[in-house]
Design an enzyme around this catalytic site. Structure first.
Site, PDB file in Angstrom:
ATOM      1  N   VAL A  91       0.010  17.799  31.036  1.00  0.00           N
ATOM      2  CA  VAL A  91      -1.379  18.583  31.094  1.00  0.00           C
ATOM      3  C   VAL A  91      -2.247  18.698  32.673  1.00  0.00           C
ATOM      4  CG1 VAL A  91      -4.007  18.116  30.652  1.00  0.00           C
ATOM      5  CG2 VAL A  91      -1.742  17.588  28.886  1.00  0.00           C
ATOM      6  N   GLU A 109      -7.613  17.958  25.729  1.00  0.00           N
ATOM      7  CA  GLU A 109      -7.359  19.075  25.907  1.00  0.00           C
ATOM      8  C   GLU A 109      -5.902  19.801  25.038  1.00  0.00           C
ATOM      9  OE1 GLU A 109      -6.771  21.084  29.128  1.00  0.00           O
ATOM     10  OE2 GLU A 109      -5.612  22.333  27.752  1.00  0.00           O
ATOM     11  N   ARG A 129      -1.039  24.364  24.647  1.00  0.00           N
ATOM     12  CA  ARG A 129       0.134  24.009  24.166  1.00  0.00           C
ATOM     13  C   ARG A 129       1.508  24.352  24.749  1.00  0.00           C
ATOM     14  NH1 ARG A 129      -0.361  29.466  20.834  1.00  0.00           N
ATOM     15  NH2 ARG A 129      -1.251  29.375  22.310  1.00  0.00           N
ATOM     16  N   CYS A 138       3.754  15.215  21.633  1.00  0.00           N
ATOM     17  CA  CYS A 138       1.985  15.685  20.811  1.00  0.00           C
ATOM     18  C   CYS A 138       2.315  15.422  19.360  1.00  0.00           C
ATOM     19  CB  CYS A 138       1.307  16.678  21.115  1.00  0.00           C
ATOM     20  SG  CYS A 138       1.118  16.898  23.005  1.00  0.00           S
ATOM     21  N   LYS A 173      10.544  23.424  20.942  1.00  0.00           N
ATOM     22  CA  LYS A 173      10.487  24.616  20.184  1.00  0.00           C
ATOM     23  C   LYS A 173      10.474  25.899  21.772  1.00  0.00           C
ATOM     24  CE  LYS A 173       5.410  25.107  22.391  1.00  0.00           C
ATOM     25  NZ  LYS A 173       4.495  24.911  22.332  1.00  0.00           N
TER      26      LYS A 173
HETATM   27  C1  UGA Z   1       0.143  21.260  20.678  1.00  0.00           C
HETATM   28  C2  UGA Z   1      -0.568  21.670  20.220  1.00  0.00           C
HETATM   29  O1  UGA Z   1      -0.460  22.891  19.337  1.00  0.00           O
HETATM   30  C3  UGA Z   1      -1.646  21.924  21.961  1.00  0.00           C
HETATM   31  O2  UGA Z   1      -3.075  22.422  21.139  1.00  0.00           O
HETATM   32  C4  UGA Z   1      -1.868  20.287  21.894  1.00  0.00           C
HETATM   33  O3  UGA Z   1      -2.839  20.350  23.422  1.00  0.00           O
HETATM   34  C5  UGA Z   1      -0.626  20.126  22.417  1.00  0.00           C
HETATM   35  O4  UGA Z   1       0.501  19.466  21.076  1.00  0.00           O
HETATM   36  C6  UGA Z   1      -0.888  17.876  22.883  1.00  0.00           C
HETATM   37  O5  UGA Z   1      -1.650  18.192  22.054  1.00  0.00           O
HETATM   38  O6  UGA Z   1      -0.575  18.503  23.832  1.00  0.00           O
HETATM   39  P1  UGA Z   1       2.454  21.201  21.543  1.00  0.00           P
HETATM   40  O7  UGA Z   1       3.187  20.140  21.582  1.00  0.00           O
HETATM   41  O8  UGA Z   1       2.603  22.048  22.833  1.00  0.00           O
HETATM   42  O9  UGA Z   1       0.943  21.827  20.993  1.00  0.00           O
HETATM   43  O10 UGA Z   1       3.508  21.877  20.573  1.00  0.00           O
HETATM   44  P2  UGA Z   1       3.151  23.681  19.459  1.00  0.00           P
HETATM   45  O11 UGA Z   1       3.283  25.241  19.893  1.00  0.00           O
HETATM   46  O12 UGA Z   1       1.765  23.061  19.075  1.00  0.00           O
HETATM   47  O13 UGA Z   1       4.334  23.121  18.302  1.00  0.00           O
HETATM   48  C7  UGA Z   1       4.576  21.722  18.251  1.00  0.00           C
HETATM   49  C8  UGA Z   1       5.876  21.726  17.161  1.00  0.00           C
HETATM   50  O14 UGA Z   1       5.518  22.033  15.751  1.00  0.00           O
HETATM   51  C9  UGA Z   1       6.876  22.319  17.789  1.00  0.00           C
HETATM   52  O15 UGA Z   1       8.374  21.982  17.207  1.00  0.00           O
HETATM   53  C10 UGA Z   1       7.268  23.403  16.713  1.00  0.00           C
HETATM   54  O16 UGA Z   1       8.800  24.175  16.153  1.00  0.00           O
HETATM   55  C11 UGA Z   1       6.215  23.096  15.543  1.00  0.00           C
HETATM   56  N1  UGA Z   1       6.176  24.098  14.754  1.00  0.00           N
HETATM   57  C12 UGA Z   1       4.688  24.479  14.835  1.00  0.00           C
HETATM   58  C13 UGA Z   1       6.881  24.033  13.282  1.00  0.00           C
HETATM   59  O17 UGA Z   1       7.677  23.461  12.652  1.00  0.00           O
HETATM   60  N2  UGA Z   1       6.176  25.266  12.136  1.00  0.00           N
HETATM   61  C14 UGA Z   1       4.850  25.542  12.646  1.00  0.00           C
HETATM   62  O18 UGA Z   1       4.795  27.348  11.985  1.00  0.00           O
HETATM   63  C15 UGA Z   1       4.496  25.980  14.055  1.00  0.00           C
END
Ligand code: UGA
Length: 431
Positions: free
Chosen positions: A11, A150, A153, A262, A322
Site C-alpha cells: 500500500v 485503501e 487490488r 487481505c 490470483k
Molecule cells: C482485495 C480487495 O479486492 C481490494 O479492494 C482491497 O483493497 C484489498 O483486498 C485490500 O484490502 O488490501 P486483493 O487481495 O488484491 O484485493 O485481491 P482480489 O482481487 O480482491 O481477490 C481476492 C481473492 O479472491 C483471490 O484469491 C481471488 O482469486 C479470489 N476470488 C475473487 C474468487 O475466488 N472469486 C471471485 O469471484 C473473485
C-alpha cells in the site's frame, strides 16, 4: 504539497509512487535500509504491473525519494500517511503495534500543523488510538488524524489508484477535510466521489467492503457443492444470478477459495472486532470456514480419480493467490501442494511470476521452467490460479507429455466438454 509515506509495503509504495506521479513531492520512509536502496534504484521488490515505470520516472524527476529518517521526513511534510502492516494477532485480531509505534514517532517529530492519514487497514476505534498516541508525545501540537482506507487490488493497484471507485475519508475537522479534498482533487470526479464521513464509518467501510466481497465468494463456493450434487454448473448459476443488476456478476466465481493478504485476515479481524463489542457474528465465521474448507477441497477431488497419491507425480499450474501478482500469501496452491506432500506425492509446480516467492515457503517441490515442463510424466494436473496462459493450453501437447490424463480445474477456466472430448478426465468446482 509535500507528502511523507511511512511503510514501503504494498500500500505504501503504490501510494507514494502514484502521488508523486500526480506531481507531489513524496518521501517514502522505511526502517529496512536494504529495501530502501533497492527502491532508490527504481526496482520494485514485487510484481505489480506499471509500478516500476512510475517509480523510476518519479525518482529520476526527483519527486520521489526514500529515507530511513522518520523525524526529518515527517517534519518536511504537510501530510503524513501511515501505511505499515497490521498483521493477524493470535486470536485473529489486527495487531496494531506497528501503527501505534509509528504514531508515537510522528508525535515526537511534530513541528507544526499536519494531517496524519491512517491508510493501514485498522479496526474501528484505531483512528482515536492514533490521535491519543500522538497527543501523548506532543500534548500541545496542532494536528488532525484522518482515516483514508485503501481499496486497491494487487495486480491492478496502479489502475485502481488512478481510477478509484470511491475515495473514503473519515475526518473530524473542516481543516482536515479540506486538506484531503485538495490532495485528491485530480482523482475525484462526479462518478468517483470523495466520500467525507467520520473516522469510525471509514474504518468500518474498509472491513465491511472486504467481508462483503469475501461473502460473495464463499456463497458461490457453498452453492458449488449443491451444483455438484445435482448436476448443475455453478458458472451458469452465477451468470444467471449476476444478470440481475442488483446482484451483478463480479466476485461470483467459484473456485479454490480466496487468498491473499487481505480477505482471510480482514474477515477474521472483523469477526474478532464484533466479538469484542458483544455482537459476535456467525455469518463472518462461516465465510472464513467455507473458504478454508474450499482451499482443501481440490486434493479430495483428485483422490476420487486417483486414490493412491504415494509416488504419483502431480503438476500444479499457478502458485500466486490470483493472476497478475507474485504474492503467494494464503494461496490455495500452497494448501494443495502441502496436502499432496502429506500424501507423499511428487509435486511439480509452475507459475509465471510467483516461483521466487513460493520457494521461500515451499522449498520441497520441483519448480518447472514452464507450464509444459511441469507436465512431463505427470499423472494429473491441478490448476490453482487462473493465469491467462493456462486458459487455452495446447491439449495435444499436454497429452503427449503427461503420463496420466486427469485435470482438476480449481478455477473453472477450462471447458469441461472440450477437455473430456480430448480424452482427459476433468473435474472442476461445482460443475
Ligand atoms: C482485495 C480487495 O479486492 C481490494 O479492494 C482491497 O483493497 C484489498 O483486498 C485490500 O484490502 O488490501 P486483493 O487481495 O488484491 O484485493 O485481491 P482480489 O482481487 O480482491 O481477490 C481476492 C481473492 O479472491 C483471490 O484469491 C481471488 O482469486 C479470489 N476470488 C475473487 C474468487 O475466488 N472469486 C471471485 O469471484 C473473485
Amino acid at each position: 504539497m509535500k507528502l511523507c509515506v511511512i511503510g514501503t509495503g504494498y500500500v505504501g509504495l503504490v501510494t507514494g509512487a502514484c502521488f508523486s506521479d500526480l506531481g507531489y513531492h513524496v518521501v517514502c520512509v522505511d526502517i529496512d535500509e536494504e529495501k530502501l536502496s533497492v527502491l532508490a534504484r527504481g526496482d520494485v521488490p514485487f510484481y505489480e504491473p506499471g509500478l516500476s515505470d512510475i517509480l523510476r520516472r518519479n525518482v529520476r524527476e526527483k519527486r520521489l525519494r526514500f529515507s530511513s529518517n522518520t523525524m526529518e521526513s515527517v517534519q518536511e511534510a504537510e501530510t503524513v500517511f501511515i501505511c505499515v502492516g497490521t498483521p493477524e494477532g493470535p486470536s485473529g485480531e489486527a495487531d496494531l503495534r506497528y501503527v501505534l509505534g509509528v504514531a508515537g514517532e510522528i508525535g515526537k517529530s511534530l513541528n507544526g500543523y499536519k494531517v496524519i492519514v491512517v491508510k493501514s487497514t485498522v479496526p474501528v476505534g484505531t483512528n482515536e488510538k492514533v490521535r491519543r498516541t500522538i497527543a501523548k508525545e506532543a500534548p500541545d501540537a496542532d494536528f488532525d488524524v484522518v482515516s483514508n482506507p485503501e481499496f486497491l487490488r494487487e495486480g491492478a493497484a496502479v489502475k485502481d489508484f488512478q481510477n478509484p471507485d470511491r475515495i473514503v475519508v473519515g475526518a473530524r475537522t473542516e481543516r482536515a477535510r479540506a486538506s484531503m479534498a485538495r490532495l485528491y482533487k485530480s482523482l475525484t470526479r462526479a462518478t468517483r466521489p470523495l466520500m467525507l464521513t467520520t473516522p469510525e464509518n471509514a474504518e468500518v467501510i474498509k472491513y465491511a467492503s472486504n467481508a462483503m466481497l469475501a461473502a460473495r465468494i464463499s456463497f458461490v463456493n457453498e452453492l458449488s457443492h449443491l451444483c455438484e450434487a445435482v448436476g448443475a454448473d455453478i458458472k451458469e448459476v452465477a451468470k444467471g444470478m449476476g444478470l440481475d443488476d442488483r446482484i451483478g456478476v463480479r466476485f461470483l466465481s467459484a473456485g479454490a477459495g480466496y487468498g491473499g493478504s487481505c480477505f482471510p485476515k480482514d474477515v477474521r479481524a472483523l469477526a474478532q472486532t464484533m466479538e469484542q463489542h458483544g455482537t459476535a457474528s456467525n455469518f463472518l465465521r462461516a465465510i472464513d470456514y467455507i473458504n478454508e474448507r474450499q482451499k482443501r477441497s481440490l486434493v479430495p477431488k483428485l483422490k476420487k480419480l486417483l486414490p493412491e497419491l504415494d509416488g504419483r507425480r502431480i503438476a500444479i499450474w499457478g502458485l500466486s493467490f490470483k493472476p497478475r501478482t507474485s504474492d503467494v500469501r494464503n494461496s490455495a496452491a500452497l494448501t494443495v501442494a502441502m496436502q499432496l506432500q502429506d500424501e507423499y506425492a511428487d509435486v511439480v509446480v509452475f507459475d509465471p511470476e510467483a516461483m521466487d516467492e513460493a520457494r521461500k515457503v515451499l522449498p520441497q517441490v520441483t519448480y518447472a521452467r514452464d507450464a509444459y515442463a511441469a507436465l512431463d510424466g505427470a499423472d494429473a494436473l491441478i490448476v490453482c490460479t487462473e493465469w491467462d496462459e493456462f486458459r487455452v493450453p495446447d491439449f495435444e501437447r499436454m497429452k503427449r507429455l503427461m503420463r496420466g490424463a486427469i485435470v482438476v480445474d480449481g478455477r473453472n477456466i477450462l471447458d469441461p466438454g472440450e477437455v473430456r472430448a480430448l480424452g482427459f478426465q476433468y473435474v472442476g468446482i461445482g460443475r
